[in-house]
Scaffold this active site. Structure first.
Site, PDB file in Angstrom:
ATOM      1  CB  CYS A 113     -26.177 -48.494  -0.036  1.00 18.96           C
ATOM      2  SG  CYS A 113     -25.486 -49.999  -1.981  1.00 18.96           S
ATOM      3  CG  ASP A 161     -27.186 -53.997  -0.246  1.00 17.76           C
ATOM      4  OD1 ASP A 161     -28.035 -54.795   0.776  1.00 17.76           O
ATOM      5  OD2 ASP A 161     -25.965 -54.393  -0.060  1.00 17.76           O
ATOM      6  NE  ARG A 219     -27.586 -57.135   2.090  1.00 19.20           N
ATOM      7  CZ  ARG A 219     -25.959 -57.528   1.268  1.00 19.20           C
ATOM      8  NH1 ARG A 219     -25.192 -58.945   2.626  1.00 19.20           N
ATOM      9  NH2 ARG A 219     -25.337 -57.259   0.732  1.00 19.20           N
ATOM     10  CG  HIS A 245     -23.741 -50.988   3.296  1.00 24.63           C
ATOM     11  ND1 HIS A 245     -24.017 -52.362   2.867  1.00 24.63           N
ATOM     12  CD2 HIS A 245     -24.053 -50.248   2.191  1.00 24.63           C
ATOM     13  CE1 HIS A 245     -24.232 -52.207   1.209  1.00 24.63           C
ATOM     14  NE2 HIS A 245     -24.308 -50.948   1.016  1.00 24.63           N
ATOM     15  CB  CYS A 304     -21.075 -51.637  -0.407  1.00 18.64           C
ATOM     16  SG  CYS A 304     -21.555 -50.645  -1.010  1.00 18.64           S
TER      17      CYS A 304
END
Lengths: 236, 288
Positions: free
Chosen positions: A64, A66, A68, A125, A128
């Site tokens: 992803c 993202d 993080r 993850h 999400c």
């Protein structure tokens, strides 16, 4: 006392002015980090001379976007080790001649046919945002909030249905969320297999598909393999 | 005699480079054509022999380089390597509890980075980005397609929309890089599609068609290919930057000075990183 307070005020005013006039350079941190990289680059001459000629990663990782969940940082990957595709919710659409969704398909085609990677891992993850939006989407589209985001995440619509059927209605939302992320990874793995250039090396044992779930709430990383075997034909 | 030896060496060296699904036929066809030509024009054998020697040298070098890279990059079993890598991360996770508790709740990256999927250009490793700092999109040649209601290319568009409108990033940086395979393929594409080699790759990299035209116009015909390649990568970054601006939500944020767009070129041959800003300004109307 009064003059000290006045000075304090004046100092605050001036520092505010300074911030406005001289904003923090957004590239300062990157500049310093690149200097460190450059030192590493000079030290590892043999590696970088080889990488300058060509890449031979064993992994393709789909993760992803993202901030993080950077796969290199989480899995200790070095330059040259993994060909990486990142999009919202690490989705892979199914093989289709009409589809305009070519970013994922082209990356997988290149990784498998040209780079000849040995492993593909799709990483979902915790927490999400894309999957959360998917779970909240109404069937009639009455709560549509975006121009593109929902069109993209609806690729994982079947995962949403599976998760909603699996998880009891009165469970905390976090459970449904986690389940949906994992089902979405499984759906993307199956979609991956719908590409003939993936299925053929898989069946020959040249390519392994893995699903993964990175939990940055508890600091855990689970992996699982997708196994696909066609048994010997037997007479009835 | 020499010709036969050359041929078997070439086959031996070619074997490791053959594609899984189809290059073998092309090779056999080429060898048959050469055989037929030399039967009819035996005077060309010497020239053919020399060319084949050159080819064998070239392919041997490629094969050796492939071997070198495999020797230099870790020999650990790939799954074992990431298992070890995660253990190191876990130690870091336990140590930085304040950071990770905050990240568990939400992300507030200031950056969106669009980079190539190439294994040699990981933005976190090259630019020292920590978890939580950058929302990252990676695809072949770090391309951003233009805003379009019909387009199915919603992977990039959805990521930009999310980054700008929901995460409210302050910077978008598009990073091109040296020796980009996607851009090389773009430069090699014939307009009539007669040398098409893929199912999806060319449809994807065609997004940067204008970059190819610009680079070919900018670089003189006798420049080394590397010059045209580098130029095309940078032009492709610019095409993607302008495509970014075609999204109303990006244009508005740029005009309001809430968002800045940057292009970048990572050169892993020389260990260099260049970047440039997209400056966008609309002046006040003036009477004629």
């Amino acid at each position: 006392m009064e003059s000290v307070d006045n000075m304090q005020e004046k100092l605050e005013e001036l520092s505010l002015e300074a911030n406005v006039a001289c904003p923090v350079d957004p590239f300062e941190k990157m500049r310093k980090a690149f200097e460190e990289f450059k030192a590493y680059f000079k030290k590892e001459k043999e590696l970088f001379d080889a990488l300058a000629q060509s890449q031979h990663p064993k992994w393709m990782i789909i993760a992803c976007s993202d901030s993080r969940v950077d796969p290199a940082l989480v899995l200790g990957l070095e330059l040259g080790e993994a060909f990486i595709l990142r999009n919202i919710a690490s989705l892979i659409p199914p093989h289709s001649k009409q589809s305009g969704h070519k970013s994922g398909a082209s990356a997988i085609e290149y990784a498998v046919e040209h780079l000849k990677v040995e492993h593909i891992m799709i990483v979902g993850h915790s927490r999400c945002g894309g999957i959360k939006a998917l779970l909240e989407m109404k069937e009639d589209g009455s709560n549509r909030f975006s121009e593109y985001i929902e069109d993209w995440i609806q690729i994982a619509q079947p995962a949403s249905e599976i998760a909603k059927a699996k998880v009891p209605h009165d469970s905390p939302f976090e459970e449904l969320w986690t389940c949906c992320v994992k089902e979405s990874v499984n759906l993307s793995l199956r979609n991956c297999m719908s590409y003939p250039f993936v299925k053929i090396p898989m069946e020959k044992g040249l390519l392994t598909l893995h699903g993964a779930y990175f939990d940055f709430v508890n600091g855990a990383f689970d992996v699982w393999k997708l196994k696909c075997k066609i048994d010997e034909h037997q007479s009835l | 005699m020499e010709w036969i030896i050359c041929r078997s060496v070439a086959i031996g060296n070619c074997a490791s480079r053959m594609g899984r699904f189809g290059n073998e036929n092309a090779y056999e066809t080429a060898i048959d054509s050469l055989d037929n030509l030399l039967k009819n024009c035996p005077e060309l054998k010497e020239k053919a022999g020399k060319k084949i020697e050159e080819l064998v040298k070239e392919l041997s070098l490629e094969a050796k380089v492939e071997h070198d890279v495999k020797a230099v990059v870790s020999q650990l079993d790939p799954v074992e390597k990431i298992r070890k890598g995660f253990q190191e991360f876990k130690a870091h996770f336990k140590k930085e509890q304040t950071l990770f508790k905050a990240l568990a709740e939400s992300q507030h990256p200031k950056w969106m980075i669009i980079a190539c999927s190439d294994s040699r250009v990981d933005p976190a490793l090259v630019l020292g980005l920590g978890l939580g700092e950058a929302f990252i999109v990676r695809n072949i040649a770090s391309l951003v397609p233009p805003h379009s209601k019909e387009s199915g290319h919603s992977s990039g568009a959805s990521a930009i929309e999310y980054a700008v409108l929901h995460l409210k990033v302050e910077h978008i940086m598009i990073v091109g890089h040296s020796r980009c395979g996607g851009i090389k393929a773009l430069l090699g594409m014939k307009e009539d599609g007669s040398n098409r080699f893929s199912e999806y790759i060319e449809d994807w990299i065609a997004i940067a068609n204008n970059a190819s035209k610009t680079a070919k116009a900018k670089c003189s015909h006798d420049s080394p290919f590397e010059d045209q390649w580098t130029c095309c990568v940078k032009e492709s970054v610019n095409v993607s930057l302008w495509n970014c601006m075609s999204y109303p939500f990006v244009k508005e944020a740029v005009q309001q000075k809430k968002l800045a767009l940057h292009g970048a070129y990572f050169d892993f041959v020389n260990g260099d990183f260049q970047r440039w800003a997209l400056n966008y300004r609309v002046d006040e109307p003036e009477s004629l």
